[in-house]
Design a protein around this motif. Structure first.
Motif, PDB file in Angstrom:
ATOM      1  N   ALA A   1      -3.592  -8.758  11.317  1.00 34.11           N
ATOM      2  CA  ALA A   1      -3.756  -9.531  10.090  1.00 34.11           C
ATOM      3  C   ALA A   1      -3.836  -8.613   8.878  1.00 34.11           C
ATOM      4  CB  ALA A   1      -5.012 -10.389  10.184  1.00 34.11           C
ATOM      5  N   SER A   2      -4.549  -7.515   9.009  1.00 27.72           N
ATOM      6  CA  SER A   2      -4.705  -6.580   7.894  1.00 27.72           C
ATOM      7  C   SER A   2      -3.365  -5.991   7.478  1.00 27.72           C
ATOM      8  CB  SER A   2      -5.660  -5.449   8.295  1.00 27.72           C
ATOM      9  OG  SER A   2      -6.945  -5.945   8.569  1.00 27.72           O
ATOM     10  N   ARG A   3      -2.568  -5.615   8.441  1.00 24.97           N
ATOM     11  CA  ARG A   3      -1.280  -4.984   8.117  1.00 24.97           C
ATOM     12  C   ARG A   3      -0.305  -5.990   7.503  1.00 24.97           C
ATOM     13  NH1 ARG A   3      -1.487   0.129   9.904  1.00 24.97           N
ATOM     14  NH2 ARG A   3      -3.288   0.549  11.250  1.00 24.97           N
ATOM     15  N   ARG A   4      -0.384  -7.233   7.937  1.00 27.84           N
ATOM     16  CA  ARG A   4       0.481  -8.245   7.321  1.00 27.84           C
ATOM     17  C   ARG A   4       0.050  -8.499   5.875  1.00 27.84           C
ATOM     18  NH1 ARG A   4       4.842 -11.704   8.854  1.00 27.84           N
ATOM     19  NH2 ARG A   4       5.510 -12.459   6.809  1.00 27.84           N
ATOM     20  N   LEU A   5      -1.255  -8.576   5.635  1.00 31.52           N
ATOM     21  CA  LEU A   5      -1.734  -8.794   4.275  1.00 31.52           C
ATOM     22  C   LEU A   5      -1.388  -7.615   3.373  1.00 31.52           C
ATOM     23  CD1 LEU A   5      -5.222 -10.445   4.855  1.00 31.52           C
ATOM     24  CD2 LEU A   5      -3.178 -11.514   3.922  1.00 31.52           C
ATOM     25  N   ALA A   6      -1.544  -6.395   3.881  1.00 33.11           N
ATOM     26  CA  ALA A   6      -1.208  -5.212   3.090  1.00 33.11           C
ATOM     27  C   ALA A   6       0.281  -5.184   2.755  1.00 33.11           C
ATOM     28  CB  ALA A   6      -1.602  -3.948   3.848  1.00 33.11           C
ATOM     29  N   GLN A   7       1.086  -5.606   3.685  1.00 33.47           N
ATOM     30  CA  GLN A   7       2.532  -5.615   3.480  1.00 33.47           C
ATOM     31  C   GLN A   7       2.953  -6.635   2.425  1.00 33.47           C
ATOM     32  OE1 GLN A   7       5.066  -6.069   7.091  1.00 33.47           O
ATOM     33  NE2 GLN A   7       5.961  -7.832   6.012  1.00 33.47           N
ATOM     34  N   ASP A   8       2.308  -7.809   2.428  1.00 31.98           N
ATOM     35  CA  ASP A   8       2.789  -8.914   1.608  1.00 31.98           C
ATOM     36  C   ASP A   8       2.004  -9.126   0.315  1.00 31.98           C
ATOM     37  OD1 ASP A   8       4.504  -9.204   3.703  1.00 31.98           O
ATOM     38  OD2 ASP A   8       4.092 -11.309   4.061  1.00 31.98           O
ATOM     39  N   THR A   9       0.926  -8.411   0.117  1.00 31.50           N
ATOM     40  CA  THR A   9       0.180  -8.558  -1.141  1.00 31.50           C
ATOM     41  C   THR A   9       0.798  -7.625  -2.164  1.00 31.50           C
ATOM     42  OG1 THR A   9      -1.812  -9.058   0.141  1.00 31.50           O
ATOM     43  CG2 THR A   9      -2.123  -8.587  -2.185  1.00 31.50           C
ATOM     44  N   THR A  10       1.890  -8.055  -2.747  1.00 28.85           N
ATOM     45  CA  THR A  10       2.682  -7.184  -3.617  1.00 28.85           C
ATOM     46  C   THR A  10       2.083  -7.017  -5.005  1.00 28.85           C
ATOM     47  OG1 THR A  10       4.044  -9.102  -4.180  1.00 28.85           O
ATOM     48  CG2 THR A  10       4.824  -7.679  -2.405  1.00 28.85           C
ATOM     49  N   SER A  11       1.084  -7.809  -5.361  1.00 27.14           N
ATOM     50  CA  SER A  11       0.446  -7.630  -6.661  1.00 27.14           C
ATOM     51  C   SER A  11      -0.481  -6.424  -6.673  1.00 27.14           C
ATOM     52  CB  SER A  11      -0.338  -8.889  -7.053  1.00 27.14           C
ATOM     53  OG  SER A  11      -1.274  -9.227  -6.059  1.00 27.14           O
ATOM     54  N   ILE A  12      -0.780  -5.874  -5.489  1.00 27.75           N
ATOM     55  CA  ILE A  12      -1.496  -4.603  -5.402  1.00 27.75           C
ATOM     56  C   ILE A  12      -0.447  -3.552  -5.102  1.00 27.75           C
ATOM     57  CG2 ILE A  12      -3.230  -3.291  -4.126  1.00 27.75           C
ATOM     58  CD1 ILE A  12      -4.722  -5.883  -3.632  1.00 27.75           C
ATOM     59  N   ALA A  13      -0.327  -2.547  -5.995  1.00 26.22           N
ATOM     60  CA  ALA A  13       0.814  -1.637  -5.959  1.00 26.22           C
ATOM     61  C   ALA A  13       0.953  -0.915  -4.631  1.00 26.22           C
ATOM     62  CB  ALA A  13       0.700  -0.617  -7.097  1.00 26.22           C
ATOM     63  N   HIS A  14      -0.134  -0.533  -4.029  1.00 26.24           N
ATOM     64  CA  HIS A  14      -0.049   0.196  -2.773  1.00 26.24           C
ATOM     65  C   HIS A  14      -1.340  -0.012  -2.005  1.00 26.24           C
ATOM     66  CE1 HIS A  14       0.940   3.411   0.071  1.00 26.24           C
ATOM     67  NE2 HIS A  14      -0.313   3.792  -0.053  1.00 26.24           N
ATOM     68  N   MET A  15      -1.240  -0.359  -0.723  1.00 26.40           N
ATOM     69  CA  MET A  15      -2.423  -0.546   0.107  1.00 26.40           C
ATOM     70  C   MET A  15      -2.189   0.124   1.450  1.00 26.40           C
ATOM     71  SD  MET A  15      -4.420  -4.038   1.223  1.00 26.40           S
ATOM     72  CE  MET A  15      -3.772  -4.804  -0.236  1.00 26.40           C
ATOM     73  N   GLN A  16      -3.140   0.945   1.853  1.00 27.52           N
ATOM     74  CA  GLN A  16      -3.056   1.636   3.129  1.00 27.52           C
ATOM     75  C   GLN A  16      -4.107   1.087   4.068  1.00 27.52           C
ATOM     76  OE1 GLN A  16      -2.114   6.011   3.980  1.00 27.52           O
ATOM     77  NE2 GLN A  16      -4.340   6.008   3.772  1.00 27.52           N
ATOM     78  N   VAL A  17      -3.711   0.834   5.309  1.00 22.61           N
ATOM     79  CA  VAL A  17      -4.620   0.333   6.337  1.00 22.61           C
ATOM     80  C   VAL A  17      -4.969   1.482   7.274  1.00 22.61           C
ATOM     81  CG1 VAL A  17      -4.911  -1.289   8.253  1.00 22.61           C
ATOM     82  CG2 VAL A  17      -3.633  -1.980   6.210  1.00 22.61           C
ATOM     83  N   ILE A  18      -6.257   1.686   7.502  1.00 28.05           N
ATOM     84  CA  ILE A  18      -6.693   2.690   8.468  1.00 28.05           C
ATOM     85  C   ILE A  18      -7.663   2.042   9.453  1.00 28.05           C
ATOM     86  CG2 ILE A  18      -6.369   4.625   6.893  1.00 28.05           C
ATOM     87  CD1 ILE A  18      -9.443   4.697   6.556  1.00 28.05           C
ATOM     88  N   ASN A  19      -7.651   2.512  10.688  1.00 27.68           N
ATOM     89  CA  ASN A  19      -8.579   2.048  11.723  1.00 27.68           C
ATOM     90  C   ASN A  19      -9.701   3.067  11.869  1.00 27.68           C
ATOM     91  OD1 ASN A  19      -5.606   1.207  12.625  1.00 27.68           O
ATOM     92  ND2 ASN A  19      -7.021  -0.363  13.309  1.00 27.68           N
ATOM     93  N   VAL A  20     -10.925   2.604  11.662  1.00 27.20           N
ATOM     94  CA  VAL A  20     -12.107   3.456  11.825  1.00 27.20           C
ATOM     95  C   VAL A  20     -13.003   2.764  12.844  1.00 27.20           C
ATOM     96  CG1 VAL A  20     -14.052   4.586  10.695  1.00 27.20           C
ATOM     97  CG2 VAL A  20     -11.903   4.260   9.448  1.00 27.20           C
ATOM     98  N   THR A  21     -12.868   3.145  14.095  1.00 27.64           N
ATOM     99  CA  THR A  21     -13.521   2.420  15.179  1.00 27.64           C
ATOM    100  C   THR A  21     -14.853   3.066  15.553  1.00 27.64           C
ATOM    101  OG1 THR A  21     -12.382   3.719  16.871  1.00 27.64           O
ATOM    102  CG2 THR A  21     -11.273   1.741  16.077  1.00 27.64           C
ATOM    103  N   GLY A  22     -15.615   2.337  16.351  1.00 31.87           N
ATOM    104  CA  GLY A  22     -16.853   2.867  16.890  1.00 31.87           C
ATOM    105  C   GLY A  22     -18.035   1.969  16.647  1.00 31.87           C
ATOM    106  N   ALA A  23     -18.971   1.979  17.602  1.00 31.05           N
ATOM    107  CA  ALA A  23     -20.249   1.276  17.484  1.00 31.05           C
ATOM    108  C   ALA A  23     -20.057  -0.207  17.195  1.00 31.05           C
ATOM    109  CB  ALA A  23     -21.131   1.922  16.431  1.00 31.05           C
ATOM    110  N   GLY A  24     -19.102  -0.827  17.893  1.00 28.74           N
ATOM    111  CA  GLY A  24     -18.900  -2.260  17.751  1.00 28.74           C
ATOM    112  C   GLY A  24     -18.398  -2.711  16.398  1.00 28.74           C
ATOM    113  N   GLY A  25     -17.817  -1.804  15.624  1.00 24.11           N
ATOM    114  CA  GLY A  25     -17.329  -2.133  14.284  1.00 24.11           C
ATOM    115  C   GLY A  25     -18.209  -1.603  13.172  1.00 24.11           C
ATOM    116  N   SER A  26     -19.399  -1.113  13.514  1.00 23.35           N
ATOM    117  CA  SER A  26     -20.338  -0.710  12.457  1.00 23.35           C
ATOM    118  C   SER A  26     -19.949   0.603  11.796  1.00 23.35           C
ATOM    119  CB  SER A  26     -21.760  -0.614  13.011  1.00 23.35           C
ATOM    120  OG  SER A  26     -21.880   0.408  13.976  1.00 23.35           O
TER     121      SER A  26
END
Length: 343
Positions: free
Chosen positions: A66-91
């Motif tokens: 979902a995050s990558r689709r939103l980053a791809q299609d939200t063109t009113s924000i000039a550039h958006m990068q998605v990163i995964n930061v995992t661990g501790a159940g999301g915390s």
């Protein structure tokens, strides 16, 4: 536009610094202070600079997709990068966003787990789920489904929740249910099932939803409460049998699958995921971001993408979304304190 996994060396160094600094608010703050302001202009066609959207779970899951689709299609924000930061159940990822400065905010694809469940399971959680974030948009609600391998369901003649309860009453050996880990929504659903039915289950916690699903498909576990977006492809392919849904009403994408609450009164759980910014950003900036993402979520192609995932779309922004987060925080707190022994 959209997701860029080939960031410049300078950007990669900054992101690595942030990841390593997740346990240190001071270091994380200094690392991001070097980037400059990530402000959002009122002109929907331009943005002052890039934004980083943190996904606190593994790549490939529903929140990541979902995050990558939103980053791809939200063109009113000039550039958006998605990163995964995992661990501790999301915390770990959530704490990184909470510790970013308001002048240089990060965005988080948070969930019921990070904001409503973990705070009651970990008194030392390195963030406050209500004070340290600015809720922006509810992206989707995500019902869970009680599933088992189709071959096993056929062998044991289990087609409905009532069939399962009768089988478990006759069977002396507790059935094994897999989950994404202690305190996950699948774990909580299994414990609630046990509490309401007084039928024992054996919990098998795994380090994430994908290993738990692999165990179910391979036969080393018998049952699983899994989110609809994850298990729907397996149901449609005939590998899994859907016995019931945890939502209040039947799901259109699972015709004929009953609501578990009809057989087990009180068994109703629906999780969600949504976008958060770092607390302290201006109301104008929060409104701009929330409206930009809302426009993306209303695009027909994006709606079709989320419908195919099996999630339930709902437009809640800013204060309305904040009220949902607060209500679920209270709900899970009462549920965990009063009814469940999550051990």
């Amino acid at each position: 536009m959209g997701t860029d996994t080939t960031a410049s060396p300078l950007t990669r160094r900054r992101l690595l610094t942030l990841t390593a600094a997740a346990a240190s608010p001071l270091i994380a703050s200094r690392a991001y202070a070097q980037k400059g302001s990530a402000g959002f202009t009122t002109n929907s066609s331009k943005a002052a600079s890039a934004l980083t959207l943190v996904v606190p779970y593994s790549a490939g899951g529903p929140l990541d997709r979902a995050s990558r689709r939103l980053a791809q299609d939200t063109t009113s924000i000039a550039h958006m990068q998605v990163i995964n930061v995992t661990g501790a159940g999301g915390s770990t990822g959530a704490a990184m966003v909470a510790r970013a400065g308001a002048r240089d905010p990060l965005l988080l694809m948070g969930a019921a787990g990070t904001h409503a469940i973990l705070p009651w399971l970990n008194p030392q959680l390195p963030y406050d789920p209500l004070r340290d974030f600015q809720p922006l948009n509810l992206v989707a609600r995500m019902p869970h489904v009680l599933v088992m391998r189709s071959e096993l369901a056929q062998q044991w003649r289990i087609q409905t929740p009532d069939d399962l309860l009768r089988f478990m009453a006759r069977n002396r050996q507790p059935l094994r249910y897999a989950s994404a880990g202690n305190g996950s929504i699948g774990h909580i659903a299994g414990k609630l099932f046990q509490t309401l039915t007084r039928v024992p289950l054996q919990h098998l916690p795994f380090a994430g939803a994908q290993p738990a699903m692999s165990a179910l498909l391979e036969g080393s576990s018998d049952l699983m409460f899994d989110n609809i977006a994850s298990c729907l492809p397996h149901i449609r392919a005939g590998r899994l049998k859907a016995l019931g849904v945890t939502s209040a009403a039947p799901l259109p994408m699972l015709p004929g699958v009953p609501v578990l609450g009809e057989s087990i009164r009180g068994l109703e759980l629906t999780t969600w995921f949504g976008l958060f910014a770092t607390a302290g950003i201006s109301d104008a900036q929060a409104s701009c971001w929330a409206n930009a993402f809302a426009r993306t979520l209303q695009q027909p192609a994006v709606q079709q993408y989320f419908d195919a995932m099996g999630v339930i779309r709902e437009d809640l922004r800013l204060q309305d979304f904040a009220q949902l987060v607060q209500a679920d925080h209270r709900f899970y707190g009462q549920l965990i304190r009063n009814n469940l022994q999550l051990s």
